[in-house]
Design an enzyme around this catalytic site. Sequence first.
Site, PDB file in Angstrom:
ATOM      1  N   LYS A 178      -7.198   2.966   6.991  1.00 39.72           N
ATOM      2  CA  LYS A 178      -5.754   2.962   7.227  1.00 39.72           C
ATOM      3  C   LYS A 178      -5.104   2.177   6.081  1.00 39.72           C
ATOM      4  CE  LYS A 178      -2.499   0.557   8.703  1.00 39.72           C
ATOM      5  NZ  LYS A 178      -1.363   0.974   7.873  1.00 39.72           N
ATOM      6  N   GLU A 226     -10.694 -10.513   4.399  1.00 37.11           N
ATOM      7  CA  GLU A 226     -10.246 -11.029   3.085  1.00 37.11           C
ATOM      8  C   GLU A 226      -8.748 -11.246   3.221  1.00 37.11           C
ATOM      9  OE1 GLU A 226     -11.086 -11.773  -0.033  1.00 37.11           O
ATOM     10  OE2 GLU A 226     -13.241 -11.451   0.046  1.00 37.11           O
ATOM     11  N   CYS A 228      -3.519 -11.630  -4.275  1.00 37.72           N
ATOM     12  CA  CYS A 228      -4.008 -12.588  -3.265  1.00 37.72           C
ATOM     13  C   CYS A 228      -4.452 -13.902  -3.891  1.00 37.72           C
ATOM     14  CB  CYS A 228      -5.146 -11.967  -2.471  1.00 37.72           C
ATOM     15  SG  CYS A 228      -6.447 -11.287  -3.512  1.00 37.72           S
ATOM     16  N   GLU A 249       2.058 -18.900   1.789  1.00 39.43           N
ATOM     17  CA  GLU A 249       1.878 -17.857   0.775  1.00 39.43           C
ATOM     18  C   GLU A 249       3.190 -17.091   0.622  1.00 39.43           C
ATOM     19  OE1 GLU A 249      -0.537 -14.398   1.692  1.00 39.43           O
ATOM     20  OE2 GLU A 249      -1.433 -14.520  -0.305  1.00 39.43           O
TER      21      GLU A 249
HETATM   22  P1  NDP Z   1      -0.275  -7.254   5.706  1.00 41.07           P
HETATM   23  O1  NDP Z   1      -1.178  -8.180   6.407  1.00 41.07           O
HETATM   24  O2  NDP Z   1       1.133  -7.185   6.111  1.00 41.07           O
HETATM   25  O3  NDP Z   1      -0.824  -5.761   5.793  1.00 41.07           O
HETATM   26  C1  NDP Z   1      -2.152  -5.447   5.417  1.00 41.07           C
HETATM   27  C2  NDP Z   1      -2.559  -4.169   6.128  1.00 41.07           C
HETATM   28  O4  NDP Z   1      -2.588  -4.415   7.538  1.00 41.07           O
HETATM   29  C3  NDP Z   1      -1.609  -3.008   5.915  1.00 41.07           C
HETATM   30  O5  NDP Z   1      -2.339  -1.805   5.876  1.00 41.07           O
HETATM   31  C4  NDP Z   1      -0.760  -3.062   7.177  1.00 41.07           C
HETATM   32  O6  NDP Z   1      -0.150  -1.834   7.480  1.00 41.07           O
HETATM   33  C5  NDP Z   1      -1.799  -3.443   8.208  1.00 41.07           C
HETATM   34  N1  NDP Z   1      -1.260  -4.038   9.428  1.00 41.07           N
HETATM   35  C6  NDP Z   1      -0.089  -4.686   9.599  1.00 41.07           C
HETATM   36  N2  NDP Z   1       0.038  -5.099  10.888  1.00 41.07           N
HETATM   37  C7  NDP Z   1      -1.091  -4.703  11.524  1.00 41.07           C
HETATM   38  C8  NDP Z   1      -1.567  -4.841  12.860  1.00 41.07           C
HETATM   39  N3  NDP Z   1      -0.865  -5.463  13.801  1.00 41.07           N
HETATM   40  N4  NDP Z   1      -2.764  -4.331  13.165  1.00 41.07           N
HETATM   41  C9  NDP Z   1      -3.516  -3.717  12.214  1.00 41.07           C
HETATM   42  N5  NDP Z   1      -3.109  -3.534  10.931  1.00 41.07           N
HETATM   43  C10 NDP Z   1      -1.917  -4.031  10.591  1.00 41.07           C
HETATM   44  O7  NDP Z   1      -0.412  -7.588   4.143  1.00 41.07           O
HETATM   45  P2  NDP Z   1       0.362  -6.931   2.922  1.00 41.07           P
HETATM   46  O8  NDP Z   1       0.127  -5.468   2.894  1.00 41.07           O
HETATM   47  O9  NDP Z   1       1.747  -7.439   2.851  1.00 41.07           O
HETATM   48  O10 NDP Z   1      -0.487  -7.539   1.722  1.00 41.07           O
HETATM   49  C11 NDP Z   1      -0.294  -8.814   1.240  1.00 41.07           C
HETATM   50  C12 NDP Z   1      -1.266  -9.782   1.883  1.00 41.07           C
HETATM   51  O11 NDP Z   1      -2.603  -9.337   1.655  1.00 41.07           O
HETATM   52  C13 NDP Z   1      -1.189 -11.167   1.263  1.00 41.07           C
HETATM   53  O12 NDP Z   1      -1.338 -12.114   2.274  1.00 41.07           O
HETATM   54  C14 NDP Z   1      -2.386 -11.198   0.330  1.00 41.07           C
HETATM   55  O13 NDP Z   1      -2.859 -12.477   0.034  1.00 41.07           O
HETATM   56  C15 NDP Z   1      -3.380 -10.398   1.105  1.00 41.07           C
HETATM   57  N6  NDP Z   1      -4.397  -9.858   0.222  1.00 41.07           N
HETATM   58  C16 NDP Z   1      -5.631 -10.431   0.264  1.00 41.07           C
HETATM   59  C17 NDP Z   1      -6.608 -10.022  -0.642  1.00 41.07           C
HETATM   60  C18 NDP Z   1      -7.958 -10.667  -0.650  1.00 41.07           C
HETATM   61  O14 NDP Z   1      -8.835 -10.166  -1.335  1.00 41.07           O
HETATM   62  N7  NDP Z   1      -8.174 -11.749   0.071  1.00 41.07           N
HETATM   63  C19 NDP Z   1      -6.346  -8.974  -1.634  1.00 41.07           C
HETATM   64  C20 NDP Z   1      -5.006  -8.440  -1.563  1.00 41.07           C
HETATM   65  C21 NDP Z   1      -4.082  -8.874  -0.665  1.00 41.07           C
HETATM   66  P3  NDP Z   1       1.412  -1.564   7.102  1.00 41.07           P
HETATM   67  O15 NDP Z   1       1.562  -1.949   5.654  1.00 41.07           O
HETATM   68  O16 NDP Z   1       1.541  -0.143   7.357  1.00 41.07           O
HETATM   69  O17 NDP Z   1       2.197  -2.465   8.007  1.00 41.07           O
END
Ligand code: NDP
Length: 487
Positions: free
Chosen positions: A177, A252, A286, A385
Amino acid sequence: MSQEIMKLDMFVHGEWRAGSTGDVVEVMNPAKDEVLATVPDGGAEDLDAAMASAAEGLKVWRATHPRTRAQVIAKMAATLQERAQEYAELYSLNSGGSIGTGLWTMYDVAGRRFEYYAGLADKVRGDTFVTPGEFLSYTLREPVGITGHIIPWNGPLWIGSRTIAPALAAGNSVVVKPSSEAPVTLLKFAEMAVECGLPPGVLNVVTGRGSGMGDLFTRHEALDGIYFTGSTWTGRKILANTATTNVRTVMELGGKSPNIVFADADMEAALDGAIMAIFANSGQICVAGSRLLVQASIHDEFVERLAAKAAEITIGGPEANALMGPLITSAQREKVLEYIASGKEEADLVTGGGVPDDPALQKGYFVAPTIFDGVPNTARIAREEIFGPVLSVTSFEDFDEAITLANDTEYGLASAVWTGDVATAHNAAQALEAGQVYINHYYTAAFETSRSPYKASGHGMSEGPDAIYEYLNQKAVSVKLGEGEGW
Ligand code: NDP
């Protein structure tokens, strides 16, 4: 001129599949504030179909000879690299990064990862233990099963490849997803994988919003493992959902990474490193170095030169190939501007602090590179963050204070140390509570090296040879050989 809107469906069992709900999500081009594509806002029926497909795919893929799996995954890698320009353009249009970043992430990151894990597919092995006359014991490593992957918007294939490649190499089927904000490249990649010989059902992509489809996804009973990359906040919600399904998880999550500059560092290199650490991809990485800790004796000169370098940063849409592009959504820009407002109350603004003046940058979701100095570690901008181009600078007196400040965070994703002294570097590497330590550089960690995040930044192994074990169950088999006691 506006671009034609792409109308994409989900990709399930080797075919495009329209959503069952009839609703769509509009996917934006963040540099222009225009609709780039639509994808189905899928529901339970679509998810059930994807899981049924993944169950079929699993039967075929886990029975496929590892050498054949390796060949198919290697072909996916080579094809992505051959078509890197096309995928880089799609990434740039959807995620707002430059074409240069897109090319690097398709060729050297995602392509290279599929290549790497193709090489591991036929090298999974177990152990044997023999007690003569008593027992022969050995281990079998088997695919976890149907693996669910949730991917953030900032690097759909660049981040997605980190879990999808080892999952496929280990013989699992995959349901992804992607973020509803950036699903385009992953959908196209799934189609390409089938063209490369991946059997239908082995890689499925469902679309929809996190709050709807994402939530259903992480509660689905067909899943055997969830591999999530995203914010700590969402990660915690997902972990709560898995309390009832009890599946394996790899998380992650977010970061607030310290970047420590000691007075004996090569100052020019540390300045360039500090700029890249926070402003590359507009801070939407991230492991971004969002907390700069500078030794007091060089602090004033360092901050002055840093501000001068920040003023030279190029900002623009993908075609400008600038260091900084737009933020992903207008909501994210509002959130970053709110953090900047809170920073103005708790610290000293050095440069930036709002939307860039350039009239050409008023339509997309741009924010100027922003630096705050004199930031107490208790300030909101030092603790939370931001995921935007906002840097907090804090000074320290000595090694112990630097490490105390660096570790005073709930996160533990990455860290960096700039110093001319080898003992300082290695002592810091041992003392820092983070899954990655960069010494005299930022970002270029070899992905052949396995690691796991610390603290609220998640758990589970990523990258390199050890990550494949997150996608394998291990079974111990013991055979009685004789009359011995065994224990
Ligand atoms: P989010 O946590 O908002 O979203 C990540 C994914 O989770 C998206 O596909 C999102 O879908 C989905 N999602 C959102 N809500 C839910 C839920 N309730 N249940 C299941 N899935 C859900 O992060 P962002 O997309 O804004 O990305 C940025 C974040 O990701 C930052 O915190 C960053 O640090 C972290 N990140 C971490 C990395 C690592 O390697 N540790 C690498 C890259 C990013 P949708 O977008 O459709 O809402």
